[in-house]
Design a protein around this motif. Structure first.
Motif, PDB file in Angstrom:
ATOM      1  N   GLN A  31      -1.279  18.884  -6.836  1.00  0.00           N
ATOM      2  CA  GLN A  31      -0.916  19.492  -5.556  1.00  0.00           C
ATOM      3  C   GLN A  31      -1.431  18.706  -4.356  1.00  0.00           C
ATOM      4  N   TRP A  32      -2.652  18.175  -4.455  1.00  0.00           N
ATOM      5  CA  TRP A  32      -3.217  17.449  -3.310  1.00  0.00           C
ATOM      6  C   TRP A  32      -2.419  16.180  -3.013  1.00  0.00           C
ATOM      7  N   ILE A  33      -1.890  15.557  -4.046  1.00  0.00           N
ATOM      8  CA  ILE A  33      -1.072  14.363  -3.833  1.00  0.00           C
ATOM      9  C   ILE A  33       0.239  14.738  -3.153  1.00  0.00           C
ATOM     10  N   VAL A  34       0.906  15.764  -3.662  1.00  0.00           N
ATOM     11  CA  VAL A  34       2.173  16.198  -3.076  1.00  0.00           C
ATOM     12  C   VAL A  34       1.990  16.548  -1.603  1.00  0.00           C
ATOM     13  N   GLU A  35       0.974  17.347  -1.292  1.00  0.00           N
ATOM     14  CA  GLU A  35       0.771  17.813   0.077  1.00  0.00           C
ATOM     15  C   GLU A  35       0.368  16.674   1.014  1.00  0.00           C
ATOM     16  N   GLN A  36      -0.623  15.893   0.611  1.00  0.00           N
ATOM     17  CA  GLN A  36      -1.151  14.867   1.507  1.00  0.00           C
ATOM     18  C   GLN A  36      -0.157  13.728   1.734  1.00  0.00           C
ATOM     19  N   VAL A  70       2.070  12.426   5.280  1.00  0.00           N
ATOM     20  CA  VAL A  70       2.134  11.092   5.892  1.00  0.00           C
ATOM     21  C   VAL A  70       3.569  10.552   5.913  1.00  0.00           C
ATOM     22  N   PHE A  71       4.410  10.934   4.941  1.00  0.00           N
ATOM     23  CA  PHE A  71       5.813  10.521   5.007  1.00  0.00           C
ATOM     24  C   PHE A  71       6.454  11.064   6.285  1.00  0.00           C
ATOM     25  N   LEU A  72       6.153  12.314   6.597  1.00  0.00           N
ATOM     26  CA  LEU A  72       6.715  12.938   7.792  1.00  0.00           C
ATOM     27  C   LEU A  72       6.080  12.393   9.072  1.00  0.00           C
ATOM     28  N   MET A  73       4.854  11.877   8.947  1.00  0.00           N
ATOM     29  CA  MET A  73       4.146  11.330  10.102  1.00  0.00           C
ATOM     30  C   MET A  73       4.558   9.885  10.398  1.00  0.00           C
ATOM     31  N   ALA A  74       5.203   9.220   9.448  1.00  0.00           N
ATOM     32  CA  ALA A  74       5.517   7.795   9.571  1.00  0.00           C
ATOM     33  C   ALA A  74       6.228   7.419  10.875  1.00  0.00           C
ATOM     34  N   LEU A 102       2.069   0.648   6.565  1.00  0.00           N
ATOM     35  CA  LEU A 102       2.034   1.296   5.245  1.00  0.00           C
ATOM     36  C   LEU A 102       0.595   1.425   4.746  1.00  0.00           C
ATOM     37  N   SER A 103      -0.232   0.421   5.047  1.00  0.00           N
ATOM     38  CA  SER A 103      -1.655   0.520   4.703  1.00  0.00           C
ATOM     39  C   SER A 103      -2.310   1.679   5.450  1.00  0.00           C
ATOM     40  N   CYS A 104      -1.937   1.840   6.711  1.00  0.00           N
ATOM     41  CA  CYS A 104      -2.453   2.960   7.510  1.00  0.00           C
ATOM     42  C   CYS A 104      -2.048   4.296   6.907  1.00  0.00           C
ATOM     43  N   LEU A 105      -0.780   4.416   6.510  1.00  0.00           N
ATOM     44  CA  LEU A 105      -0.283   5.671   5.946  1.00  0.00           C
ATOM     45  C   LEU A 105      -0.971   5.975   4.617  1.00  0.00           C
ATOM     46  N   TYR A 106      -1.132   4.958   3.793  1.00  0.00           N
ATOM     47  CA  TYR A 106      -1.844   5.151   2.515  1.00  0.00           C
ATOM     48  C   TYR A 106      -3.284   5.585   2.770  1.00  0.00           C
ATOM     49  N   PHE A 107      -3.935   4.926   3.712  1.00  0.00           N
ATOM     50  CA  PHE A 107      -5.318   5.234   4.066  1.00  0.00           C
ATOM     51  C   PHE A 107      -5.444   6.692   4.502  1.00  0.00           C
ATOM     52  N   SER A 108      -4.496   7.146   5.314  1.00  0.00           N
ATOM     53  CA  SER A 108      -4.509   8.523   5.806  1.00  0.00           C
ATOM     54  C   SER A 108      -4.262   9.519   4.681  1.00  0.00           C
ATOM     55  N   ALA A 109      -3.292   9.220   3.810  1.00  0.00           N
ATOM     56  CA  ALA A 109      -2.960  10.129   2.712  1.00  0.00           C
ATOM     57  C   ALA A 109      -4.131  10.292   1.757  1.00  0.00           C
ATOM     58  N   ALA A 110      -4.871   9.197   1.540  1.00  0.00           N
ATOM     59  CA  ALA A 110      -6.000   9.242   0.613  1.00  0.00           C
ATOM     60  C   ALA A 110      -7.253   9.843   1.242  1.00  0.00           C
ATOM     61  N   ARG A 111      -7.196  10.128   2.550  1.00  0.00           N
ATOM     62  CA  ARG A 111      -8.311  10.750   3.284  1.00  0.00           C
ATOM     63  C   ARG A 111      -9.557   9.863   3.322  1.00  0.00           C
ATOM     64  N   TYR A 112      -9.356   8.550   3.398  1.00  0.00           N
ATOM     65  CA  TYR A 112     -10.499   7.664   3.579  1.00  0.00           C
ATOM     66  C   TYR A 112     -10.983   7.769   5.024  1.00  0.00           C
ATOM     67  N   ASP A 113     -12.252   7.412   5.258  1.00  0.00           N
ATOM     68  CA  ASP A 113     -12.790   7.621   6.604  1.00  0.00           C
ATOM     69  C   ASP A 113     -13.399   6.376   7.255  1.00  0.00           C
ATOM     70  N   ASP A 114     -13.425   5.250   6.542  1.00  0.00           N
ATOM     71  CA  ASP A 114     -13.946   4.020   7.135  1.00  0.00           C
ATOM     72  C   ASP A 114     -12.767   3.176   7.620  1.00  0.00           C
ATOM     73  N   PHE A 115     -12.527   3.215   8.919  1.00  0.00           N
ATOM     74  CA  PHE A 115     -11.368   2.545   9.506  1.00  0.00           C
ATOM     75  C   PHE A 115     -11.642   1.090   9.891  1.00  0.00           C
ATOM     76  N   SER A 116     -12.812   0.556   9.548  1.00  0.00           N
ATOM     77  CA  SER A 116     -13.201  -0.759  10.066  1.00  0.00           C
ATOM     78  C   SER A 116     -12.245  -1.873   9.648  1.00  0.00           C
ATOM     79  N   GLN A 117     -11.796  -1.867   8.396  1.00  0.00           N
ATOM     80  CA  GLN A 117     -10.897  -2.937   7.959  1.00  0.00           C
ATOM     81  C   GLN A 117      -9.528  -2.823   8.619  1.00  0.00           C
ATOM     82  N   LEU A 118      -9.015  -1.600   8.745  1.00  0.00           N
ATOM     83  CA  LEU A 118      -7.740  -1.416   9.435  1.00  0.00           C
ATOM     84  C   LEU A 118      -7.850  -1.831  10.895  1.00  0.00           C
TER      85      LEU A 118
END
Length: 384
Positions: free
Chosen positions: A216-221, A225-229, A346-362
């Motif tokens: 469920q968490w994969i489907v929702e998250q 981000v698909f809708l946020m693209a 796409l890296s940004c969208l993946y990062f957001s979907a996975a709920r990572y919080d260290d944005f330094s590389q992006l």
């Protein structure tokens, strides 16, 4: 005329130095520049021309070294820990478990559970046996392909689907699209547009078809981000210092659908879906994740998305563009600046979907791509 990026000669040289280094985590930028007979200033400037930096290259190398060693059994875990810069195996195992949710040994065991050939065969079978999309979605796609889809027809089709109508009104009510619409006419004509409505119809159809077969968490998250693209695309275009021409409709489709393959790769009927689940938790770089999925499951996220879209008979031009991005990401062809920006988004969208919080590389990548307002992009990603 699309300007192509230069061949990544220095990036390749730095990776070669890291691969030759007994302890790659300890290689400093000063030693790397000296080994390549370059001054620090020249070294940094030339890497920037390749849209990267020593820190980005080394970080990606170490991440890939970690997972690749576990997938291919190239080294024992104690030796791997030392190469990655950990003082002892126990420290590495704690850090790995905190990031991935399982131990390195368990991850290695999952990676050898089945062959890539059997995985690909099962993935294809799973994709072919997905439930059909709703009637309203099929009608939108068919009439769009036949060039018959106009505003009135879209409203007529959607109007017979109460759930989808509510979803479209909800998406159109987001502040970034303008004033809150009073009805479907305003929502589509003023806020969204026909193309985006068709894209969203496909996203919701996939979500509904797979919600009982994917965590469920994969489907929702990922649906979020698909809708946020489109919003990310809009913000990146605003952040560019000069006008770069995009095929806006096609690029938006790519951003909405390129990560759709996550659903297929994590489908409960696939042989290695557990490996995908743990990889989504721990691999925070999309390019690295794609590389590891190719090795462990025989297919990348982009190719999985292409497979699903092809079987659902959705825009051949979109599938062609995804296949092009797959080649660019594997360095089989040179990418344009547009390609590099799409891969960054796409890296940004993946990062957001996975709920990572260290944005330094992006953030560093955004600087290298000359994006001037990463804070606004970050705000959008944190809402995902």
């Amino acid at each position: 005329m699309i300007k192509t990026q230069p061949s990544l000669l220095l990036t390749v040289a730095v990776n070669e130095l890291l691969s030759q280094c007994e302890l790659p985590a300890t290689l400093s930028i000063e030693l790397c520049a000296s080994s390549l007979a370059m001054s620090m200033t020249s070294f940094r400037r030339k890497l920037a021309k390749e849209d990267t930096s020593f820190k980005l290259i080394q970080g990606k190398f170490l991440n890939e070294l970690c997972v690749e060693a576990l997938l291919t059994q190239q080294s024992n875990i104690e030796d791997l820990a030392i190469k990655l810069g950990y003082s002892e195996r126990a420290t590495f195992e704690r850090a790995f478990r905190q990031k991935f949710g399982i131990t390195p040994a368990q991850f290695r065991e999952l990676s050898t559970a089945s062959s890539t050939d059997s995985n690909y065969e099962k993935l294809t079978s799973t994709a072919k046996n997905m439930p059909p999309m709703p009637r309203s979605c099929r009608q939108l796609i068919e009439e769009k392909e036949q060039g018959r889809l106009n505003l009135q027809r879209v409203i007529e089709i959607i109007g017979h689907d109460a759930i989808f109508s509510a979803r479209i009104l909800g998406q159109a009510s987001k502040a970034i699209y303008g004033k809150t619409p009073k009805n479907l006419l305003e929502a589509i004509s003023r806020n969204l547009g026909i193309g985006r409505v068709v894209n969203f119809a496909i996203v919701y159809a996939m979500k509904d078809a797979l919600q009982d077969h994917v965590e469920q968490w994969i489907v929702e998250q990922y649906t979020e981000v698909f809708l946020m693209a489109p919003k990310i695309f809009q913000q990146v275009r605003k952040s560019l210092p000069s006008k770069i021409k995009f095929d806006i409709a096609l690029t938006e489709q790519v951003l909405v659908f390129a990560l759709l393959g996550v659903f297929l790769l994590s489908h409960k009927s696939t042989y290695n879906h557990e490996l995908m689940l743990y990889s989504l938790r721990g691999v925070d770089d999309l390019d690295s994740l794609n590389r590891h999925m190719r090795k462990s499951m025989g297919i990348s996220i982009f190719s999985s998305s292409s497979l699903m879209l092809s079987l659902w008979h959705i825009d051949a031009s979109l599938v062609k563009q995804l296949n092009h991005l797959e080649k660019v990401s594997q360095l089989k062809v040179l990418g344009s600046i547009q390609d590099e920006l799409v891969l960054f988004m796409l890296s940004c969208l993946y990062f957001s979907a996975a709920r990572y919080d260290d944005f330094s590389q992006l953030e560093q990548k955004a600087e290298l791509l000359h994006l001037c307002d990463f804070d606004e992009i970050r705000k959008l990603l944190m809402k995902g």
